[in-house]
Design an enzyme around this catalytic site. Structure first.
Site, PDB file in Angstrom:
ATOM      1  N   HIS A 252      11.795  32.392  33.795  1.00 20.75           N
ATOM      2  CA  HIS A 252      10.777  33.088  34.587  1.00 20.75           C
ATOM      3  C   HIS A 252      11.518  33.946  35.612  1.00 20.75           C
ATOM      4  O   HIS A 252      12.592  33.554  36.078  1.00 20.75           O
ATOM      5  CB  HIS A 252       9.929  32.018  35.281  1.00 20.75           C
TER       6      HIS A 252
ATOM      7  N   ASP B 106      14.551  24.606  37.243  1.00 20.30           N
ATOM      8  CA  ASP B 106      13.232  25.104  37.609  1.00 20.30           C
ATOM      9  C   ASP B 106      12.213  24.207  36.904  1.00 20.30           C
ATOM     10  O   ASP B 106      11.983  24.341  35.702  1.00 20.30           O
ATOM     11  CB  ASP B 106      13.114  26.565  37.159  1.00 20.30           C
TER      12      ASP B 106
ATOM     13  N   GLN C 184       7.045  24.035  35.398  1.00 20.57           N
ATOM     14  CA  GLN C 184       6.135  23.668  34.302  1.00 20.57           C
ATOM     15  C   GLN C 184       6.329  22.240  33.824  1.00 20.57           C
ATOM     16  O   GLN C 184       5.704  21.818  32.848  1.00 20.57           O
ATOM     17  CB  GLN C 184       6.317  24.629  33.114  1.00 20.57           C
TER      18      GLN C 184
ATOM     19  N   LYS D 256       0.813  23.859  40.842  1.00 19.51           N
ATOM     20  CA  LYS D 256       0.768  23.665  39.392  1.00 19.51           C
ATOM     21  C   LYS D 256       0.640  22.186  39.028  1.00 19.51           C
ATOM     22  O   LYS D 256       0.660  21.809  37.869  1.00 19.51           O
ATOM     23  CB  LYS D 256       2.024  24.240  38.740  1.00 19.51           C
TER      24      LYS D 256
ATOM     25  N   CYS E   1       5.638  36.830  33.368  1.00 16.22           N
ATOM     26  CA  CYS E   1       6.781  36.977  34.306  1.00 16.22           C
ATOM     27  C   CYS E   1       8.108  36.650  33.622  1.00 16.22           C
ATOM     28  O   CYS E   1       9.047  36.167  34.270  1.00 16.22           O
ATOM     29  CB  CYS E   1       6.633  36.097  35.544  1.00 16.22           C
TER      30      CYS E   1
END
Ligand code: PMP
Length: 416
Positions: free
Chosen positions: A121, A198, A201, A224, A364
């Site tokens: 991303h 990261d 998600q 999220k 993105c």
């Protein structure tokens, strides 16, 4: 509802109640918030609102207590060893920027390398790219295989003494692929590189244990994972955080300053939290994580699995609909679709006209979409409140999608 979670889950989310509620399949962008999170935020403002860490009155101590309890809850959720390993930020993007500025500037110099995966991303790509441009280092992109997975042997072959940082997504926000982060960290550490993960998600879907992954730094966003917008997390190993200079400086980062003496900054996490933090956000985030823990990790994963399996089955006999990549052995609630000859924006518009919210386009991550040879995908992303009936409805609407204005204006080849 697949039945592995209580049928009452959906009723916990006010925005999804009622006849006009959307079929909300854009959870990778942000999840809806359960009543317990809304209550936690309001309760904080109603009963405990005060500034934290500075005041000496009882309300300030209560607020500080709630803020630090939220930090401890996030630490437990991630398997951190100390609450001080948790820094509250604004979101994942804020966390990765902090790392590039603070860790990057310390360890990456002219001629060094930062390795990212080919599916990042922009939030875990651009901070590293800018850092490399600024210090004269090279950004190296670890390739993905045709199914959109990180190619572990190719990644391993890229490693060498010049690599100072490896920055990788735990789960792809485009395809839902779970990356072999533990194996990548092992290889990176063998070469003396630091590992930034990261997890934007991942946290809503996987059992994340930063110790087991051996991530040096792990970032995610509260919004999220059923929490409020505006609060994020940066986990960092205790000894690494202790060694870093501050990022933004100001109130909360020092005990006292004298004009004629050197400045001594307080230790982490306060060192990295200059200014008034989003206390209600942190409290709400902790409530969101607790909500998820109450549902139970295995049940949440079984739910994800049944929804992803239902989508794969639902589109299997739709000739024009292709699944992009491989949702993998551990589905993380994301399936990206491509409809032959129809631009993703046209598909999205059609679904929206029928009350279905999805994200379309490059998510993105245009560099990843370029590598897949696609102008975009139609991304379905799930949360604990989604149902099998919604997938069935999605299938019926997908059957009726037709080319539209975007399809007419753009050549079709790239999104076949
Ligand atoms: N990384 C990934 C993998 C993401 O999916 C997202 C959100 N789409 C981000 C980073 C950025 O998150 P935020 O906008 O909350 O900073």
């Amino acid at each position: 509802h697949p039945g592995v979670l209580p049928a009452t889950v959906r009723a916990d989310f006010p925005l999804l109640r009622g006849e006009d509620a959307p079929v909300y399949l854009d959870n990778a962008a942000t999840t809806q918030k359960p009543q317990v999170v809304l209550d936690a935020v309001v309760d904080y403002y109603r009963t405990a609102n005060s500034n934290v860490g500075r005041g000496h009155h009882r309300l300030a101590l209560t607020a500080t207590d709630r803020y630090e309890s939220a930090r401890a809850a996030v630490g437990r959720f991630l398997g951190a060893r100390h609450p001080e390993e948790i820094v509250f930020t604004a979101n994942t993007t804020d966390s990765t920027n902090l790392l590039a500025e603070v860790v990057g500037r310390r360890v990456v110099g002219r001629g060094d390398q930062v390795v990212v995966s080919g599916m990042e991303h922009n939030s875990n790509l651009l901070p590293w790219r800018r850092l490399c441009d600024q210090v004269g280092a090279r950004l190296v992109v670890a390739p993905t295989d045709p199914a959109g997975r990180v190619d572990l042997p190719a990644f391993t072959a890229l490693m060498g003494p010049k690599v100072r940082i490896v920055a990788v997504a735990h789960v792809s926000n485009v395809l839902g692929t779970v990356n072999p982060v533990r194996e990548m960290a092992e290889v990176a550490h063998r070469h003396g590189a630091l590992v930034v993960v990261d997890g934007a998600q991942a946290v809503a879907h996987l059992a994340v244990d930063v110790g087991e992954l051996d991530a040096d730094f792990y970032c995610f966003s509260g919004h999220k994972v059923y929490g409020p917008m505006g609060v994020g997390v940066l986990y960092g190993k205790h000894d690494l955080l202790a060694d870093l200079p501050p990022f933004r400086v100001g109130g909360g980062t020092v005990k006292g300053v004298r004009h004629d003496e050197p400045v001594h900054y307080v230790p982490a996490p306060a060192r990295f939290e200059a200014g008034t933090p989003d206390v209600a956000g942190a409290v709400g985030l902790a409530a969101g994580l607790e909500y998820l823990l109450d549902l139970g990790g295995p049940a949440v994963r079984a739910h994800d699995e049944s929804l992803v399996a239902a989508v794969l089955e639902a589109v299997a006999d739709l000739d024009d609909v292709d699944v992009v990549g491989d949702p993998g052995a551990v589905p993380c609630g994301i399936v990206s679709l491509s409809v032959r000859g129809i631009h993703p924006y046209d598909v999205g518009g059609h679904l929206d006209a029928h009350g279905i919210a999805v994200r379309c386009g490059v998510h993105c991550a245009s560099t990843f979409l370029d590598s897949l040879g696609l102008v975009g995908t139609v991304r379905l992303s799930f949360a604990v409140y989604n149902t099998l009936e919604e997938i069935e409805y999605l299938r019926s609407v997908l059957k009726t999608v037709r080319p539209g204005t975007w399809t007419a204006e753009h050549p079709t080849e790239r999104f076949l």
